[in-house]
Structures are given as C-alpha cells and as structure tokens.
Design a protein around this motif. Sequence first.
Motif, short mmCIF file in Angstrom:
data_model
loop_
_atom_site.label_atom_id
_atom_site.label_comp_id
_atom_site.label_asym_id
_atom_site.label_seq_id
_atom_site.Cartn_x
_atom_site.Cartn_y
_atom_site.Cartn_z
N MET A 1 0.86 -1.17 0.00
CA MET A 1 0.00 0.00 0.00
C MET A 1 0.91 1.24 0.00
N SER A 2 0.62 2.15 -0.90
CA SER A 2 1.43 3.38 -0.96
C SER A 2 1.07 4.31 0.20
N GLY A 3 1.93 5.29 0.42
CA GLY A 3 1.68 6.27 1.47
C GLY A 3 0.37 7.02 1.26
N LEU A 4 0.09 7.36 0.01
CA LEU A 4 -1.16 8.07 -0.29
C LEU A 4 -2.37 7.17 -0.02
N GLU A 5 -2.28 5.92 -0.43
CA GLU A 5 -3.38 5.00 -0.17
C GLU A 5 -3.63 4.85 1.33
N GLN A 6 -2.57 4.85 2.10
CA GLN A 6 -2.71 4.75 3.55
C GLN A 6 -3.37 6.01 4.12
N LEU A 7 -3.00 7.19 3.61
CA LEU A 7 -3.64 8.43 4.07
C LEU A 7 -5.14 8.42 3.73
N VAL A 8 -5.47 7.98 2.53
CA VAL A 8 -6.88 7.90 2.12
C VAL A 8 -7.64 6.95 3.05
N ARG A 9 -7.05 5.79 3.34
CA ARG A 9 -7.69 4.83 4.25
C ARG A 9 -7.87 5.43 5.63
N MET A 10 -6.83 6.11 6.13
CA MET A 10 -6.92 6.73 7.46
C MET A 10 -8.01 7.79 7.48
N ALA A 11 -8.05 8.64 6.46
CA ALA A 11 -9.07 9.69 6.39
C ALA A 11 -10.47 9.08 6.34
N ASN A 12 -10.64 8.03 5.55
CA ASN A 12 -11.95 7.37 5.47
C ASN A 12 -12.32 6.69 6.78
N ASP A 13 -11.33 6.17 7.51
CA ASP A 13 -11.61 5.59 8.83
C ASP A 13 -12.12 6.66 9.80
N ILE A 14 -11.51 7.84 9.74
CA ILE A 14 -11.96 8.96 10.58
C ILE A 14 -13.40 9.33 10.18
N GLY A 15 -13.63 9.38 8.87
CA GLY A 15 -14.97 9.68 8.38
C GLY A 15 -16.00 8.66 8.84
N ALA A 16 -15.62 7.39 8.85
CA ALA A 16 -16.54 6.33 9.29
C ALA A 16 -16.91 6.52 10.75
N TYR A 17 -15.97 6.94 11.56
CA TYR A 17 -16.25 7.19 12.97
C TYR A 17 -17.26 8.32 13.13
N PHE A 18 -17.04 9.42 12.41
CA PHE A 18 -17.90 10.59 12.56
C PHE A 18 -19.22 10.47 11.80
N ARG A 19 -19.34 9.48 10.92
CA ARG A 19 -20.59 9.30 10.17
C ARG A 19 -21.76 9.00 11.11
N ALA A 20 -21.47 8.48 12.29
CA ALA A 20 -22.53 8.19 13.27
C ALA A 20 -23.14 9.46 13.85
N GLU A 21 -22.46 10.59 13.69
CA GLU A 21 -22.97 11.88 14.19
C GLU A 21 -24.22 12.24 13.39
N PRO A 22 -25.35 12.46 14.06
CA PRO A 22 -26.58 12.76 13.32
C PRO A 22 -26.57 14.12 12.62
N ASP A 23 -25.79 15.05 13.10
CA ASP A 23 -25.71 16.38 12.51
C ASP A 23 -24.57 16.38 11.47
N HIS A 24 -24.94 16.53 10.20
CA HIS A 24 -23.97 16.48 9.10
C HIS A 24 -22.84 17.49 9.30
N ALA A 25 -23.20 18.72 9.64
CA ALA A 25 -22.19 19.77 9.81
C ALA A 25 -21.23 19.42 10.96
N ALA A 26 -21.75 18.83 12.01
CA ALA A 26 -20.89 18.43 13.13
C ALA A 26 -19.96 17.30 12.73
N ALA A 27 -20.44 16.39 11.89
CA ALA A 27 -19.59 15.30 11.42
C ALA A 27 -18.45 15.83 10.57
N VAL A 28 -18.76 16.74 9.66
CA VAL A 28 -17.73 17.35 8.80
C VAL A 28 -16.72 18.10 9.67
#
Length: 78
Positions: A1-28
């Motif tokens: 896995m390249s460094g960029l692919e790892q950053l994308v995965r990490m960012a998406n993992d953070i996004g998955a955690y905050f996706r549970a937030e019911p308020d879209h603006a708060a999740a972003v």
Amino acid sequence: MSGLEQLVRMANDIGAYFRAEPDHAAAVAGIATHIRRFWEPRMRRRIHAHAAAGGAGLDALVREAIADLAREDPAARA
C-alpha cells in the motif's frame, strides 16, 4: 500500500467514525478538527493535494471536511 493509499484509508476511517454523528455539519467539522489536530503538516499537504486532484477513493463526507479544512489550513497552501 502506498503512502497516499494509507492516508486515504486513514481519512476514510476517521470519516466512518464521525458518520454516526446525526448532525452532518458536526460530522464534517469533527473530521476536519481531527485531521488538523493529529495529522502533521506533511500529511495534510498530501491529502489536500490529493483532494484537489479529484480525491479518488475519499468518502464524500471526508472530501467535504478536507475542503473546509483547506480554507483555514496553512498546509493546504504550502
């Protein structure tokens, strides 16, 4: 896995955690805050550049957070 692919995965993992937030603006905001606080400038520069080039692989919520972060993050302009 390249460094960029790892950053994308990490960012998406953070996004998955905050996706549970019911308020879209708060999740972003939560994703942007996490990246601002815990990612070093070199990592943020790389993810900003990737998002600016289309953001392949980034979840839509994460792309929105990175776009918001880019408006205030000095690493986005470096």
